[in-house]
Design a protein around this motif. Structure first.
Motif, PDB file in Angstrom:
ATOM      1  N   LEU A 373     -20.933  10.711  71.384  1.00 34.67           N
ATOM      2  CA  LEU A 373     -21.695  11.557  72.299  1.00 34.67           C
ATOM      3  C   LEU A 373     -22.753  12.390  71.592  1.00 34.67           C
ATOM      4  O   LEU A 373     -22.640  12.691  70.400  1.00 34.67           O
ATOM      5  CB  LEU A 373     -20.742  12.510  73.033  1.00 34.67           C
ATOM      6  N   THR A 374     -23.773  12.770  72.342  1.00 37.05           N
ATOM      7  CA  THR A 374     -24.696  13.791  71.856  1.00 37.05           C
ATOM      8  C   THR A 374     -23.970  15.135  71.834  1.00 37.05           C
ATOM      9  O   THR A 374     -22.918  15.304  72.465  1.00 37.05           O
ATOM     10  CB  THR A 374     -25.935  13.897  72.753  1.00 37.05           C
ATOM     11  N   MET A 375     -24.534  16.075  71.119  1.00 34.47           N
ATOM     12  CA  MET A 375     -23.902  17.386  71.011  1.00 34.47           C
ATOM     13  C   MET A 375     -23.773  18.057  72.373  1.00 34.47           C
ATOM     14  O   MET A 375     -22.750  18.704  72.657  1.00 34.47           O
ATOM     15  CB  MET A 375     -24.716  18.264  70.058  1.00 34.47           C
ATOM     16  N   GLU A 376     -24.781  17.915  73.220  1.00 39.26           N
ATOM     17  CA  GLU A 376     -24.741  18.550  74.527  1.00 39.26           C
ATOM     18  C   GLU A 376     -23.625  17.976  75.398  1.00 39.26           C
ATOM     19  O   GLU A 376     -22.950  18.720  76.133  1.00 39.26           O
ATOM     20  CB  GLU A 376     -26.085  18.394  75.235  1.00 39.26           C
ATOM     21  N   TYR A 379     -20.334  19.162  74.172  1.00 35.23           N
ATOM     22  CA  TYR A 379     -20.157  20.546  74.655  1.00 35.23           C
ATOM     23  C   TYR A 379     -19.640  20.551  76.088  1.00 35.23           C
ATOM     24  O   TYR A 379     -18.792  21.376  76.461  1.00 35.23           O
ATOM     25  CB  TYR A 379     -21.487  21.277  74.560  1.00 35.23           C
ATOM     26  N   GLY A 380     -20.133  19.622  76.908  1.00 35.73           N
ATOM     27  CA  GLY A 380     -19.636  19.518  78.271  1.00 35.73           C
ATOM     28  C   GLY A 380     -18.143  19.239  78.308  1.00 35.73           C
ATOM     29  O   GLY A 380     -17.395  19.834  79.108  1.00 35.73           O
ATOM     30  N   TYR A 381     -17.669  18.331  77.441  1.00 37.65           N
ATOM     31  CA  TYR A 381     -16.228  18.049  77.369  1.00 37.65           C
ATOM     32  C   TYR A 381     -15.452  19.275  76.904  1.00 37.65           C
ATOM     33  O   TYR A 381     -14.373  19.585  77.433  1.00 37.65           O
ATOM     34  CB  TYR A 381     -15.970  16.890  76.414  1.00 37.65           C
ATOM     35  N   ALA A 382     -15.984  19.970  75.879  1.00 38.48           N
ATOM     36  CA  ALA A 382     -15.291  21.146  75.353  1.00 38.48           C
ATOM     37  C   ALA A 382     -15.151  22.225  76.425  1.00 38.48           C
ATOM     38  O   ALA A 382     -14.088  22.849  76.576  1.00 38.48           O
ATOM     39  CB  ALA A 382     -16.048  21.695  74.143  1.00 38.48           C
ATOM     40  N   LYS A 383     -16.225  22.442  77.176  1.00 39.41           N
ATOM     41  CA  LYS A 383     -16.196  23.474  78.215  1.00 39.41           C
ATOM     42  C   LYS A 383     -15.335  23.024  79.393  1.00 39.41           C
ATOM     43  O   LYS A 383     -14.594  23.840  79.981  1.00 39.41           O
ATOM     44  CB  LYS A 383     -17.618  23.764  78.677  1.00 39.41           C
ATOM     45  N   PHE A 384     -15.399  21.743  79.746  1.00 38.10           N
ATOM     46  CA  PHE A 384     -14.590  21.213  80.848  1.00 38.10           C
ATOM     47  C   PHE A 384     -13.108  21.371  80.534  1.00 38.10           C
ATOM     48  O   PHE A 384     -12.309  21.788  81.399  1.00 38.10           O
ATOM     49  CB  PHE A 384     -14.942  19.746  81.070  1.00 38.10           C
ATOM     50  N   ALA A 385     -12.707  21.048  79.306  1.00 36.19           N
ATOM     51  CA  ALA A 385     -11.294  21.157  78.937  1.00 36.19           C
ATOM     52  C   ALA A 385     -10.807  22.591  79.058  1.00 36.19           C
ATOM     53  O   ALA A 385      -9.727  22.849  79.611  1.00 36.19           O
ATOM     54  CB  ALA A 385     -11.092  20.639  77.513  1.00 36.19           C
ATOM     55  N   ARG A 386     -11.605  23.563  78.574  1.00 36.34           N
ATOM     56  CA  ARG A 386     -11.141  24.949  78.528  1.00 36.34           C
ATOM     57  C   ARG A 386     -11.253  25.650  79.871  1.00 36.34           C
ATOM     58  O   ARG A 386     -10.317  26.362  80.294  1.00 36.34           O
ATOM     59  CB  ARG A 386     -11.943  25.723  77.479  1.00 36.34           C
ATOM     60  N   ALA A 547     -19.793  21.476  68.813  1.00 34.55           N
ATOM     61  CA  ALA A 547     -19.607  21.728  70.244  1.00 34.55           C
ATOM     62  C   ALA A 547     -18.201  22.186  70.581  1.00 34.55           C
ATOM     63  O   ALA A 547     -17.958  22.667  71.692  1.00 34.55           O
ATOM     64  CB  ALA A 547     -19.943  20.465  71.039  1.00 34.55           C
ATOM     65  N   GLY A 548     -17.248  22.039  69.656  1.00 29.92           N
ATOM     66  CA  GLY A 548     -15.898  22.540  69.891  1.00 29.92           C
ATOM     67  C   GLY A 548     -14.935  21.538  70.490  1.00 29.92           C
ATOM     68  O   GLY A 548     -14.009  21.930  71.206  1.00 29.92           O
ATOM     69  N   THR A 549     -15.105  20.241  70.199  1.00 24.51           N
ATOM     70  CA  THR A 549     -14.185  19.246  70.746  1.00 24.51           C
ATOM     71  C   THR A 549     -13.050  18.959  69.772  1.00 24.51           C
ATOM     72  O   THR A 549     -12.719  17.807  69.489  1.00 24.51           O
ATOM     73  CB  THR A 549     -14.933  17.942  71.084  1.00 24.51           C
ATOM     74  N   LEU A 550     -12.448  20.019  69.265  1.00 27.05           N
ATOM     75  CA  LEU A 550     -11.271  19.926  68.405  1.00 27.05           C
ATOM     76  C   LEU A 550     -10.209  20.873  68.945  1.00 27.05           C
ATOM     77  O   LEU A 550     -10.533  21.901  69.543  1.00 27.05           O
ATOM     78  CB  LEU A 550     -11.617  20.291  66.965  1.00 27.05           C
TER      79      LEU A 550
END
Length: 846
Positions: A373-376, A379-386, A547-550
């Motif tokens: 994925l692109t960084m943006e 980021y969508g996945y990271a924000k969606f998860a949280r 993006a925080g996907t960890l």
């Protein structure tokens, strides 16, 4: 480059200042002492240039274009085509020359007077004569030649040549074309013997499998009879060819240059961050060329980046949402699919309650975005998860990994911005490679290292079980390490590896497999002052970390467990109660799904075969109550999903890749479709339907929000202490497995281009002569574990460590992860394949 490249299209165009020696850079970039400059006159204009500058470059500095074919600013001078002739008259200082000279090999001298075709009839006549000579045997087939319309020979014939030919003889012909490789075709009668292709292959790529043969009128580009032109960089020879002598099997006769629209973008295949020029027509990509970005890929790219763009454009492309009904996936509308996904996610949350209606410990959700994925979008996945699912169970690492690696990324990578650069590699005194094979895993790093080795004497050391083909081309020194023992080897490096503040340690993603290796690498750079860089294999991995996907990281390097980081993010996102505990990593998510702890999965473009334990991934997908897949083509994940959302291809999305340096590289959307969306828009639609709006719907909004958040300047993660793994101990008839992914292998990203796949290196099992015990090369060898077996021909590698065998991680049509269930450092049994009568492998059963 030739006219088919992005910026240096015109061979008469002045070179970019970044191409010149450091001393010739503009003021402010490099200070040049006056004593290091020489002043000469070109067409009556005085110009001062650094010592050693070629006359053709000096002319470029004042905007004078001298025609040329063989000259290229990134190749050593050759003086092969003689097209760049200039006159050097006597100015009374002894600098005059009696005959016209090739300006591409002539160094500027103090007081020299140079007259180009603009001021000298002698130079003009010499250039016209050379063109007439080159055209004697050159076929006049411009209307059918792939180079027609962007050909320097064509252009210069009009601008610097005679209007009519005086030659009345019969032109020389050859059978055409001949295959230099499966991907590169040669029309010999078009060749003007500029030697660009042979010089690139020898000097830049280090693959001297082509050469100029014969002499005089018989001279031509030849290939070694027993060695095909095997190079990961062969496509560059097509691009820098100034005529139509070298063409691509994939592009030949497909389009005319003036029918194409060109768009700059970034390659999606690895973390190098290469600029591409993508030529497209009528909604389809016709070809991809290397872009010109001196600070990144200069003017080169690898064959995978150039040719691997056909995958997912065929019959397996998903163009409509799919919903499972009666155990069968059927096409559905977007609203219907979104409703089905929301019902499944809510049901998973409702079922994650005990008998009293209280939430069971742990989250019922798991999110696996993948590294494409692109960084943006990450980021969508990271924000969606949280914010939507309320979980930290998110991990993009669809590959073998450890908890130590997650700590390393939080401590040394996330939020650090632009770190070690390509220029740092060129200026380093020593580079140490740990769990990293540049030619296979980041080809542009390989080219930069090779350039530094050739021109600056860079010393390269590699920690591993053998010197690979690429490492040998870097004149690398092997630091022997049985796979799994890298940590202890790094802690006890030999004295010859004296790292300094100018040194660089490059750790690949495979360094995260054996415990302790990343910790040892950090200890090493702290002790020596050397620089450290992490080089993942996929293009989206570094951006995903940012993006925080960890499971332990929020965007910008913020720790999940740090209260102030959560408060900071809650204020930015306008939410409350972000989960405070470190989530499950990808392996643990699938394991929990198989056991019922995680009930719903959101999966974004991953393959089970890429994981350490593919069977565990498959089992988790099958046992999970509900699976949502965001995918561009049919896959093993979509086959087990309950709802499938079609997502866009790389040319249908925009965004940002962050390369291994930490440098942002722009991805440009230039094709569109009415039926699919990018991952971010899909997640935004799901969030809206769940009643928890994501807050960002477009790439621009996501990037703006990321930029506003910025890197975290608070508490950084402490690197977790990890015990060193003990050395693997193979028994009788066994060996330790060494392996890595080759650049061109069994990848779904390259499976649609047969000509490219045909250039893949022959898969073999490598061992040293002592282990082979007299077996001839080519003998079928069987590697086996409790999980399966693999048979490949034997190749003898003298520097391979005793007790270690090497096999490619993904030979065509296979994967070690699925056939053996093994990763580097595991022990495998080594035997002769059944039916072979010969001396056994030493220590193995016949």
């Amino acid at each position: 480059m030739s006219e088919s490249s992005v910026k240096p299209a015109d061979p008469n165009k002045p070179a970019d200042p970044a191409r010149l020696p450091d001393a010739a850079a503009p003021a402010g970039k490099s200070e040049v002492a006056k004593a290091d400059l020489v002043t000469l006159t070109v067409d009556g204009i005085e110009v001062s240039v650094p010592k050693g500058t070629l006359v053709i470059r000096a002319a470029e500095q004042i905007g004078i274009d001298i025609p040329r074919f063989c000259d290229h600013p990134l190749l050593d001078p050759a003086g092969a085509c003689r097209q760049c002739m200039v006159e050097v008259p006597d100015a009374g200082n002894g600098r005059g020359m009696p005959k016209p000279q090739a300006s591409c090999t002539l160094e500027a001298m103090p007081g020299m007077v140079v007259q180009t075709q603009l001021s000298s009839p002698v130079a003009k006549k010499a250039q016209e004569g050379m063109l007439e000579f080159l055209l004697i045997n050159h076929p006049l087939d411009c209307p059918v030649c792939d180079k027609g319309g962007e050909c320097p020979l064509q252009n210069q014939s009009l601008s610097h040549g005679y209007g009519e030919s005086r030659y009345e003889g019969v032109k020389r012909t050859f059978p055409k074309p001949i295959n230099i490789s499966a991907q590169v075709l040669l029309d010999r009668e078009r060749c003007v013997l500029c030697a660009r292709c042979t010089r690139f292959s020898e000097q830049i790529a280090g693959d001297p499998f082509i050469a100029l043969t014969e002499r005089g009128a018989l001279q031509q580009v030849g290939i070694y009879e027993k060695e095909p032109f095997e190079s990961y960089f062969s496509g560059n020879t097509i691009q820098i060819c100034p005529v139509g002598a070298l063409t691509s099997a994939a592009y030949r006769f497909r389009a005319r240059p003036f029918d194409l629209v060109s768009t700059p973008s970034t390659c999606e295949h690895c973390a190098s961050g290469c600029e591409l020029r993508i030529d497209h027509r009528r909604g389809a990509v016709m070809r991809r060329l290397a872009g010109d970005v001196p600070e990144v890929n200069e003017e080169w790219n690898c064959d995978k980046g150039r040719f691997a763009f056909v995958s997912a454009r065929g019959d397996d492309r998903i163009t409509r949402p799919l919903v499972r009904e009666n155990d069968v996936l059927r096409p559905a509308s977007w609203p219907e699919a979104i409703d089905a996904a929301v019902r499944g996610l809510r049901a998973a949350g409702a079922e994650h309650l005990d008998e009293e209606g209280n939430p069971i410990e742990g989250s019922p959700y798991g999110v696996i975005p993948g590294g494409r994925l692109t960084m943006e979008e990450a980021y969508g996945y990271a924000k969606f998860a949280r914010t939507v699912l309320g979980t930290n169970n998110i991990d993009h690492r669809s590959r073998p990994h450890t908890l130590e690696e997650a700590g390393f990324l939080a401590h040394a990578v996330a939020g650090t911005g632009l770190g070690v650069t390509y220029r740092d590699l060129e200026n380093a005194d020593r580079v140490l490679l740990v769990g990293f094979e540049p030619e296979d895993e980041s080809p542009i790093i390989f080219l930069r290292l090779r350039k530094a080795v050739r021109k600056k004497g860079l010393q390269v050391f590699t920690v591993g079980a053998q010197l690979s083909y690429g490492s040998a081309k870097l004149d690398a020194t092997l630091i022997p390490a049985v796979p799994g023992t890298e940590a202890s080897v790094l802690a006890n490096l030999p004295g010859e590896v004296a790292l300094t503040e100018r040194s660089v340690v490059l750790v690949g993603e495979r360094a995260g497999i054996p415990l302790g290796t990343l910790t040892s690498a950090l200890d090493l750079v702290h002790a020596t002052g050397a620089k450290l860089a992490w080089v993942p294999r996929r293009a989206g991995e570094r951006g995903a970390v940012e993006a925080g996907t960890l499971p332990n990281l929020l965007p910008g390097g913020r720790l999940v467990t740090e209260p102030t980081a959560r408060v900071d993010l809650q204020a930015a996102w306008g939410v409350e109660g972000l989960p405070a505990e470190t989530g499950l990593d990808a392996d643990a998510i699938f394991a929990a799904a198989a056991e019922g702890g995680v009930r719903a999965l959101v999966v974004g473009g991953v393959e089970p075969a890429d994981f350490r334990h593919p069977d565990a991934v498959t089992r988790g997908l099958e046992e999970a109550d509900f699976v949502i897949s965001l995918e561009a083509r049919i896959s093993e994940v979509t086959a087990r999903a309950d709802v499938v959302f079609p997502v866009s291809l790389i040319e249908e999305r925009s965004g940002t890749f962050v390369n291994w340096e930490g440098r942002e590289r722009r991805v440009t959307k230039f094709l569109g479709t009415q039926h699919v969306m990018n991952d971010l828009r899909v997640l935004a639609a799901l969030a809206d339907a769940m009643g928890s709006p994501l807050g960002v719907r477009t790439v621009e909004e996501a990037k703006r929000e990321l930029d506003e958040l910025g890197p975290w300047d608070g508490t950084r993660a402490d690197m977790p202490a990890r015990d060193r793994e003990t050395a693997p101990e193979p028994g009788e008839g066994q060996a330790v497995l060494a392996s890595w992914r080759e650049l061109i292998d069994d990848s779904r990203g390259a499976d649609g281009e047969p000509a490219l796949q045909a250039t893949a290196r022959t898969p073999v099992v490598r061992m040293n002569a002592a282990m082979a015990n007299g077996l001839p090369e080519g003998t079928p060898i069987k590697l086996s574990t409790d999980g399966g077996e693999l048979v490949l021909p034997l190749a003898i590698t003298e520097d391979m460590i005793d007790g270690v065998v090497w096999a490619p991680a993904a030979p065509r049509g296979s994967r070690l992860s699925t056939t053996l269930g093994a990763v580097p450092g595991d022990v495998v049994t080594v035997t002769l394949a059944e039916g072979i009568q010969s001396d056994p492998v030493e220590g193995a059963d016949a």
